[in-house]
Structures are given as structure tokens and as C-alpha cells.
Design a protein around this motif. Structure first.
Motif: not given
Length: 376
Positions: A306-325, A334-341
């Protein structure tokens, strides 16, 4: 190795594979990393295996070692467009707090060491930092800009009690009326409240206290040698009571493990006297990803997928996305929901997301500071 959960003919899903052979639990007691893999720049790698002899080995526990690091300069310049500071100071390399998610772990690879247990136990101190800082501030043409401390490793980690490098750095900055922002997880910052309160009167300092969770058991496992969550809130209260601007940073937010605490952490910080708030979503660059996943498998195997699925959902399917911004806040639902909360909680609590502006016009270069003097 990819975490591919292929189904066999019976429909059984095999468990994820551990990335490293774990170090015996007794040897790493009080540490977060489960292993000590070779640094990524090393020409060879080592891993344990059963040689069949079944001989008992009484290996020593990992003890904290500190080496002196000589530096030619102490102020680091930053040009990343999504980082809110241009200059920083790191009095130490490596961090005894041992936070398993720390994005600074891969920097130990530059020293030929592991991002795992080495990062937590084999530390480097920079005792020349205060003298070098005074020298750099004395250079002709130097213009004051807020210096951030604690952006890589914590300047108030336990070894600071003995080395006192951070306090000496603060003394140099205070004497020069130089602005500084500090990020920490440690209550040791209260030792320097005398200097900080004097700087605060001149609008030269602000502090951000990082609170990841209010769950003491989870904090003990995830960030074993950092201050407990209640102690961090007490530190916020003490700093605010001394007139020092203090904010609360919910960093990092970890899906499933800590994301449900976002509002409670902000509520607690505001009640303690924090006036600013910020957050960062979990980042897993380079060696941090396998180290975090091994820790997750050992401590929360039922939540791994569950943890890794959500992480990848906000990182373009990867463990990490280093893109600025994107690396700090992620993308996707998921990331949108956290920002709104976060936005709703900050508005309700009347916390500000804007960083307090510090004065840069009071700066007075140190006298000499070891810099070359003018001929005339």
C-alpha cells in the motif's frame, strides 16, 4: 531488483524480496537502517552469506565514530529552483539521528561509505567551520543573504553536545548580525536560546521544527535518535516563549504510515506557538529507496504494498522522480489531496506558508576573520 509481484499458477503472490542481507539486530540496536551496503561508487560490493560452518561470531555493535573533516569553504551555494535558500552550512556530514527516510544518506557515497549504517555511525565533524565562516564573511564584496542550517544533516544531532560546532557558528553569525534559518528535530537547540533570542530581537533568526509523526513508537523505529515527538512540541513552545520565530515542518509525509496525522501535527504545532507551516512528501533518491523498502518490510510488512503503491502514484510510477518542481510535493491525485488538506488546515489555524523575512541590512563583516587584509 524490481518489486514485481508476479502471480504463479495457483494465484499466490510471493512476498517482496529484501534488497540487502540485514545486519544482526543486536549489532544495530538503536539504529534505523537494517543493512550497510557498499557505497555506490565503490568498485566492489560485499554481502553476507552462510558458509555452512555455523560458528557463532560475537561482532561488536555499531558505535558512533567521529572523524575531523578539513574544509576549504563552509558556505555552500545552491541554485536549485525549488529550494527556498541560496546558501547553507553543514557543520557535520552524516547524522546520528538515523532517520531511515533521510534524503542526505547518498552523500556518504562520496566518502566511500555506505548510505546505510555508516551514515548513522561514521560521522564527520568540521571544527574549523566557525573560523572558516568568519573568513568567508570578511571577504571584500560579501553581501549577506540568509544562511540555512540543517537542510542536509541536523546541526543539533547528539554529537553536537560534545563538539559544539553549531554554537560557535551561531556566535560568528550573531557577532556579524548575519541572518540564519535553522531546521532541526532536536531539543538541543534550547541550549543556544540565549544567542537565538538576542538574534531574534534584531529579526536575524527563525527556526523550523521538523515533526514527522506524533506516534512515539513509530518515531523510535523510524528516527531512532531524534527527540521524541512531545519533546519537539515542547521545544517549539520554549522557542516561541523566548520570542524566536518558529515554524513546524511536517516532513516527510509518508503515505499510510503518517499521512493521516497531518492535521493533528499542525494543530499541535500551532497550539505550541508555531506561526509558520510547511510540508514535504517522502523522497527516495538513489540508495534511500532500497534502504527504506527494507526497513518497511521489517517493520510494517503488511503495509508495504500500500505504501509503495501510493508513493509510485505520485512519482510517475517510479520510487522517485527528481524533476524540479515535483520532487518536494509530487504529482497525481494523492499529492493533490495532501496539498488541499494542508492548505485547509493552515487556513483554519491561521498559520502562514510564507517564510518570515529576515533582515540583511544589519550585516557587519567580522574584523579580519583570517582574511587577507587590504594593503592600504
Amino acid at each position: 531488483m524490481e518489486d514485481a509481484f508476479d502471480m504463479d499458477i495457483a494465484g499466490f503472490t510471493p512476498p517482496p524480496t529484501r534488497h540487502f542481507d540485514p545486519v544482526d539486530h543486536g549489532r544495530r540496536r538503536g539504529r534505523a537502517a537494517t543493512a550497510n551496503p557498499s557505497g555506490r561508487f565503490e568498485p566492489i560490493s560485499r554481502e553476507g552469506f552462510d558458509d555452512g560452518w555455523h560458528l557463532e561470531e560475537d561482532l561488536p555493535a555499531f558505535a558512533t565514530e567521529v572523524q575531523v573533516e578539513k574544509v576549504k569553504s563552509i558556505i555552500t551555494r545552491n541554485t536549485s529552483p525549488d529550494v527556498p535558500f541560496e546558501r547553507s552550512i553543514n557543520p557535520y556530514r552524516g547524522c546520528e539521528h538515523g532517520c531511515i527516510y533521510c534524503f542526505a544518506r547518498p552523500t556518504h557515497g562520496f566518502m566511500g561509505l555506505s548510505a546505510g549504517l555508516d551514515f548513522e555511525t561514521r560521522l564527520f565533524a568540521k571544527p574549523d567551520a566557525p573560523r572558516q565562516l568568519a573568513r568567508e564573511l570578511s571577504k571584500p564584496g560579501y553581501h549577506a543573504k540568509t544562511i540555512a542550517i540543517g537542510t542536509n544533516t541536523d546541526p543539533y544531532q547528539p554529537v553536537e553536545k560534545e563538539w559544539r560546532i553549531m554554537r560557535q557558528v551561531l556566535e560568528v553569525l550573531a557577532d556579524a548580525n548575519h541572518p540564519v534559518s535553522i531546521t532541526t528535530k532536536s531539543a538541543l537547540i534550547l541550549r543556544d536560546i540565549d544567542i537565538l533570542s538576542q538574534m531574534a530581537e534584531k529579526h536575524l533568526v527563525k527556526v523550523s521544527m521538523s515533526v514527522t509523526t506524533l506516534d512515539r513508537k513509530l518515531a523510535r523505529s523510524m528516527e531512532p535518535r531524534a527527540a521524541t515527538p512531545p519533546r519537539r512540541l515542547e521545544t517549539i513552545r520554549a522557542l516561541a516563549g523566548a520570542g524566536i520565530p518558529v515554524g513546524i515542518s511536517v516532513a516527510p509525509i509518508i503515505p499510510v504510515l503518517t499521512d493521516h496525522e497531518l492535521e493533528r501535527i499542525l494543530d499541535s504545532g500551532a497550539a505550541a506557538g508555531a506561526t509558520e507551516a510547511s510540508y514535504i512528501l517522502l523522497r527516495l533518491p538513489l540508495e534511500v529507496a532500497p534502504l527504506f523498502k527494507d526497513w518497511l518490510l521489517e517493520n510494517h510488512p503488511d503495509r508495504y504494498r500500500h505504501v509503495m503503491s501510493l508513493i509510485r502514484s505520485m512519482r510517475g510510477g517510479k520510487d522517485y522522480d527528481a524533476e524540479f518542481g515535483k520532487r518536494m510535493k509530487g504529482s497525481g491525485p494523492y499529492a493533490w489531496q495532501i496539498a488541499r488538506r494542508f492548505e485547509m488546515a493552515v487556513k483554519r489555524l491561521k498559520l502562514t506558508r510564507r517564510s518570515t523575512a529576515l533582515r540583511e541590512d544589519l550585516f557587519t563583516p567580522p574584523d579580519g576573520g583570517g582574511a587577507q587584509l587590504n594593503l592600504f
